[in-house]
Enzyme design. Structure first.
Site, PDB file in Angstrom:
ATOM      1  N   HIS A  87       0.916  -1.230  -0.142  1.00  0.00           N
ATOM      2  CA  HIS A  87       0.084  -0.029  -0.033  1.00  0.00           C
ATOM      3  C   HIS A  87       1.074   1.268  -0.018  1.00  0.00           C
ATOM      4  O   HIS A  87       2.004   1.164   0.681  1.00  0.00           O
ATOM      5  CB  HIS A  87      -0.774  -0.175   1.180  1.00  0.00           C
ATOM      6  CG  HIS A  87      -0.282  -0.059   2.636  1.00  0.00           C
ATOM      7  ND1 HIS A  87      -0.026   1.248   3.248  1.00  0.00           N
ATOM      8  CD2 HIS A  87      -0.045  -1.212   3.433  1.00  0.00           C
ATOM      9  CE1 HIS A  87       0.279   0.878   4.356  1.00  0.00           C
ATOM     10  NE2 HIS A  87       0.574  -0.547   4.460  1.00  0.00           N
ATOM     11  N   ASP A  89      -0.424   4.157   0.931  1.00  0.00           N
ATOM     12  CA  ASP A  89      -0.793   5.260   1.768  1.00  0.00           C
ATOM     13  C   ASP A  89      -0.048   5.084   3.266  1.00  0.00           C
ATOM     14  O   ASP A  89       0.313   4.021   3.636  1.00  0.00           O
ATOM     15  CB  ASP A  89      -2.162   5.247   2.222  1.00  0.00           C
ATOM     16  CG  ASP A  89      -2.832   3.910   2.616  1.00  0.00           C
ATOM     17  OD1 ASP A  89      -2.206   3.148   2.266  1.00  0.00           O
ATOM     18  OD2 ASP A  89      -3.574   3.949   3.801  1.00  0.00           O
ATOM     19  N   ASP A 120       6.517   1.071   6.345  1.00  0.00           N
ATOM     20  CA  ASP A 120       5.106   0.611   6.300  1.00  0.00           C
ATOM     21  C   ASP A 120       4.473   1.738   5.205  1.00  0.00           C
ATOM     22  O   ASP A 120       4.049   2.694   5.800  1.00  0.00           O
ATOM     23  CB  ASP A 120       4.480   0.551   7.565  1.00  0.00           C
ATOM     24  CG  ASP A 120       2.984   0.286   7.647  1.00  0.00           C
ATOM     25  OD1 ASP A 120       2.634  -0.213   6.910  1.00  0.00           O
ATOM     26  OD2 ASP A 120       2.321   0.589   8.727  1.00  0.00           O
ATOM     27  N   GLU A 151      -5.277   1.250   3.221  1.00  0.00           N
ATOM     28  CA  GLU A 151      -4.608   0.512   4.373  1.00  0.00           C
ATOM     29  C   GLU A 151      -4.711   0.962   5.597  1.00  0.00           C
ATOM     30  O   GLU A 151      -5.325   0.387   6.365  1.00  0.00           O
ATOM     31  CB  GLU A 151      -3.396  -0.231   3.888  1.00  0.00           C
ATOM     32  CG  GLU A 151      -3.117  -1.827   4.786  1.00  0.00           C
ATOM     33  CD  GLU A 151      -2.699  -1.489   6.209  1.00  0.00           C
ATOM     34  OE1 GLU A 151      -3.005  -2.153   7.187  1.00  0.00           O
ATOM     35  OE2 GLU A 151      -2.204  -0.359   6.425  1.00  0.00           O
ATOM     36  N   GLU A 152      -4.183   2.168   5.593  1.00  0.00           N
ATOM     37  CA  GLU A 152      -4.065   2.673   6.737  1.00  0.00           C
ATOM     38  C   GLU A 152      -5.545   3.282   7.633  1.00  0.00           C
ATOM     39  O   GLU A 152      -5.432   3.631   8.687  1.00  0.00           O
ATOM     40  CB  GLU A 152      -3.022   3.883   6.865  1.00  0.00           C
ATOM     41  CG  GLU A 152      -1.576   3.434   6.605  1.00  0.00           C
ATOM     42  CD  GLU A 152      -0.952   2.570   7.706  1.00  0.00           C
ATOM     43  OE1 GLU A 152      -1.655   2.252   8.779  1.00  0.00           O
ATOM     44  OE2 GLU A 152       0.215   2.179   7.397  1.00  0.00           O
ATOM     45  N   HIS A 417       4.390   3.750  12.309  1.00  0.00           N
ATOM     46  CA  HIS A 417       3.205   4.545  12.843  1.00  0.00           C
ATOM     47  C   HIS A 417       3.934   5.415  13.758  1.00  0.00           C
ATOM     48  O   HIS A 417       3.233   6.402  14.206  1.00  0.00           O
ATOM     49  CB  HIS A 417       2.426   3.893  13.594  1.00  0.00           C
ATOM     50  CG  HIS A 417       1.234   2.921  12.551  1.00  0.00           C
ATOM     51  ND1 HIS A 417      -0.115   2.395  12.665  1.00  0.00           N
ATOM     52  CD2 HIS A 417       1.496   2.506  11.271  1.00  0.00           C
ATOM     53  CE1 HIS A 417      -0.315   1.481  11.944  1.00  0.00           C
ATOM     54  NE2 HIS A 417       0.587   1.754  10.920  1.00  0.00           N
TER      55      HIS A 417
END
Length: 443
Positions: A87, A89, A120, A151-152, A417
């Protein structure tokens, strides 16, 4: 894979292009929680990268949501197809002062590349690109690349996308490069994922807030009642006390408590929650966390007994359990354990199923060989305490596919994150090599 095929793959030749692509992607602040033009920019760049790599079919999919990229190299006759997922995003960067360097400016320090999305999951986009480039844009098997942009925020449109593009996404092997290696230098396949649910619980005890001096001592305030209710979620050992939840099997791979304490940043003298092995506690047993409480801030607090109080409670669900049933068990516990006869309401907000990978699937051993060659070490099977809800959607849509949940270089120090997110460049190179070898194994 024969020796000739292995020798033909010179990953060092394509790593500069893969790293350049990763850095270019990191510079795009494609935060899906706050949609901007950056998401379209990230999708356009991703499409251009795979188009330039020689993929004959490349398309940006709107799908009524954040843009996704679908690139395909059809399988030669008699060869299988692999679907490479990633992903583009990312999570919000948070306060810039918490970063050592600007979050959307990739910077190398100490052999790691820092920046939001480095691990990520933009490293996965670059690793998929490297695997295709390593075969000169003509891999020996079919390759489909799916890079989504939401996805996030929970991939809300992915199931629709899988249904709409089922024929073009069908694959024998699905590689989801959105996990991590627990120890640098040791390749890991994530073979179990906990599910998740979250709810908001609200307690009411009074018609309105009242003076704590005039009524305190007899009138029950909702905030105290809420604290007592939340305390019932764990027993005296820290194990989850919600009736009806189940646990999965004991993991074969050990997670030493000293390493876990360091990884989690547990302060000296603070004891760990729960009983049993650390691996079981974070991978195959349920976990309950209080995620938020609505309460007056200290700066504006008054001497008042509060009439109502709310909290958000999260539950990680063990592999093998059923998420809706577990969510109901949590809600029932909260409704029946409130003190003082407080009125309780519970609203379940989200539910994601746990998942257990079938390690006996047809192509699993071939994948293990490829990763062992790239890393020089055998693959270990680990669990994840987190959830990747769409894995179950892939498995349901393509029930005969071998599913691999891998790392594109992320390790236990990557801080996905969080501030100073990073990917170790040596691990990234190994992941690129492993994926290239996997395509050779499938060919």
């Amino acid at each position: 894979m024969n020796s000739a095929e292995e020798q033909r793959i010179d990953i060092e030749k394509v790593l500069p292009a893969a790293r350049a692509a990763l850095e270019e992607l990191v510079r795009i602040p494609s935060v899906s929680a706050v949609p901007t033009a950056a998401l379209a920019t990230a999708a356009e760049l991703t499409a251009a990268l795979f188009r330039d790599a020689g993929m004959p079919e490349v398309e940006i999919i709107d799908n009524g949501a954040h843009p996704a990229v679908l690139a395909r190299y059809p399988a030669p006759p008699g060869r299988p197809t692999v679907l490479l997922y990633a992903h583009h995003d990312v999570q919000p960067a948070g306060p810039p002062q918490t970063w050592t360097s600007p979050p959307f400016e990739p910077v190398e320090r100490g052999g790691r590349l820092y920046g939001r999305g480095t691990s990520d999951d933009k490293a996965a986009v670059a690793a998929h690109l490297a695997a295709v480039l390593a075969h000169g844009g003509r891999p020996p098997c079919g390759v489909t690349v799916l890079v989504e942009g939401e996805e996030e925020i929970g991939s809300p449109a992915l199931s629709t996308l899988l249904d709409r593009y089922r024929d073009r996404l069908a694959a024998d092997v699905i590689v989801i490069a959105d996990s991590e290696n627990l120890v640098s230098g040791t390749p890991a396949f994530t073979t179990s994922l906990r599910g998740s649910t979250a709810c908001v619980v609200e307690l009411r005890t009074l018609a309105a807030g009242v003076h704590s001096g005039g009524f305190g001592g007899a009138a029950p305030d909702a905030l105290t009642a809420l604290c007592r209710l939340l305390a019932t979620l764990h027993d005296e050992h820290g194990d989850v006390a919600v009736a009806g939840l189940t646990s999965g099997a004991e993991p074969a791979y050990d997670y030493p408590s000293t390493r876990f304490r360091a990884d989690a940043g547990v302060l000296d003298g603070v004891e760990l929650h729960g009983t049993g092995s650390v691996a079981a506690r974070v991978w195959t047993k349920p976990a309950v966390s209080v995620l938020a409480i609505d309460a007056p801030p200290l700066a504006t607090a008054s001497n008042t007994l509060h009439a109502a109080a709310r909290a958000k409670v999260g539950l990680r669900i063990a592999p093998g359990d059923d998420a809706p049933r577990a969510a109901n068990a949590l809600a029932e516990h909260l409704r029946t354990h409130a003190p003082f006869g407080a009125r309780v309401s519970v609203t379940v907000n989200e539910v994601a199923q746990p998942y257990q990978v079938d390690t006996t699937a047809r192509w699993f051993a071939a994948a293990a060989r490829a990763y062992r060659t790239a890393y020089g070490r055998d693959v270990v099977h680990i669990g994840s305490g987190g959830s990747i809800p769409f894995v179950a959607a892939f498995a349901e849509t393509f029930p005969t596919a071998t599913i691999l949940i891998t790392s594109a270089g992320a390790d236990n120090l990557s801080r996905a994150h969080g501030p100073d997110e990073s990917v170790p460049l040596t691990e990234f190179a190994r992941a690129c090599h492993a994926e290239a070898l996997l395509l050779g194994e499938l060919g």
